[in-house]
Design an enzyme around this catalytic site. Sequence first.
Site, PDB file in Angstrom:
ATOM      1  N   SER A  94       0.734  -1.166  -0.187  1.00 14.15           N
ATOM      2  CA  SER A  94       0.071  -0.007   0.186  1.00 14.15           C
ATOM      3  C   SER A  94       0.761   1.226   0.001  1.00 14.15           C
ATOM      4  CB  SER A  94      -0.981  -0.136   1.106  1.00 14.15           C
ATOM      5  OG  SER A  94      -1.923   1.193   1.504  1.00 14.15           O
ATOM      6  N   ASP A 237      -1.096   1.088  -3.851  1.00 19.65           N
ATOM      7  CA  ASP A 237      -1.774   0.010  -4.552  1.00 19.65           C
ATOM      8  C   ASP A 237      -3.044   0.667  -5.078  1.00 19.65           C
ATOM      9  OD1 ASP A 237      -2.973   0.579  -1.912  1.00 19.65           O
ATOM     10  OD2 ASP A 237      -3.731  -1.382  -1.849  1.00 19.65           O
TER      11      ASP A 237
HETATM   12 MG    MG Z   1      -3.256   1.399  -0.217  1.00 15.45          MG
END
Ligand code: MG
Length: 444
Positions: A94, A237
């Site tokens: 992320s 992401d």
């Molecule tokens: Mg994320």
Amino acid sequence: MRLFGTNGVRGVVNEDMTPELALKLGKAIGSYFEGNIAIATDTRTGNEMLKNAVISGLISTGNNVMDAKIAPSPALQYYVKNTDVDAGVIITASHNPPQFDGIKVIDRDGTELGKEKEEKIEEIFFKENFRKKAWNEIGRVYDTDILDFYIEGILSLSDVEKIKEKGFKVVTDCGNGAGSYTMPYLAGSVAKVVSLNAHPDGNFPGRMPEPTRENIRDLMATVKATGADIGVAYDGDADRAIFVDENGNYVDGDKSLAAMAGYMVEKKGGVVVTPVSTSSCVEEYVKSKGGSVIYTKVGSPIVARKMIEIKAVFGGEENGGLIFPQHQYCRDAGMSTIAMLELMAKKDKPLSEIIAEIPKYAIYKTKVECKEKSKMMNEIKSKISGKMDFTDGIKVFEDDGWVLIRPSGTEPIIRIYAESMDEEKARKMAERYRNMIKDIASNL
Ligand code: MG
């Protein structure tokens, strides 16, 4: 022993996140599910290594794998939800710094796997209780392209003609992350696009993956320099989107959350779900549009699950994670991008004016180091009085605003958030509780 944290399994590549771990985890996931499993990655340096190891584990236990390669997390989740695939795996860390990577499991309905199911996979992992398959029973790997399916899904839910009429110019900043092959094309199907940092690169040469104010200075400058209507920055992401207005100003995540929540309530009425740490500007704005707000513990899967339970009209977090139930029950930065353009088109107002309508609050954040967090939380509880909420940590309401005291999930610290209409008052409230907690800590 726990393997999964709040964000799946995450750590430093080749230290915590080794091919051995990924193989074993792949075998555990593959033994828990049975059938077809889709896999996607962000753009990190560890991805090929970890993905191939996970795939080995998945097919050795008899599953077929659909390899979607680089894709936003929400694109893989949308694919799992809307096809007959049985589960998904995403290799991503992320917004974390470049040395990190992670492995996240997606349930058949496209949501992040719940804790109970994670524990079952952990049990298989630790007991090495893997499903045995003979040489002619192992699975196969198929390449799949999920990006057009995702883009078309978003556009089918949006007023594309209304957005196109406006002739918007959008600057996208994918931060060399998972949105690189998706977001410029998605935005480009309804607007003119100037694209920044859209070449996938796990060293993140353009900027770090978290779309903070400091990290997206280039985007802010480019919006201004190109006379664009809006800028959008994605995290690594591409499930979180942070916006920049037409003057090149950073829009705080709680403001874009409030604006979108207000718009959804205006359209359909209903309840908005958000964590207790979210600014009061969201509730105030939603109430002014005739809706109401329900608070949850911090964490987007928790928000998503509550939304399903109560059939909420909208939900999200202050970090740019917005959840659109008509689309899917997870944070979705692609959907956020198009929905924000739709909001601007329908209101016929620049983003700065939409944001100016949101009540202004100041949040002040600080922390105290503390090893014995649960003991500390009990001590704090016994020392304060007044109106309190225990949804997540302790939220104390005062005349000037509120203070939220929460133990960190991963570090030996207690976090303090204070919010007030007045910046100085927020700081003073936070400092008052910080001193109290430090006092308690010295006597623990
Ligand atoms: Mg994320």
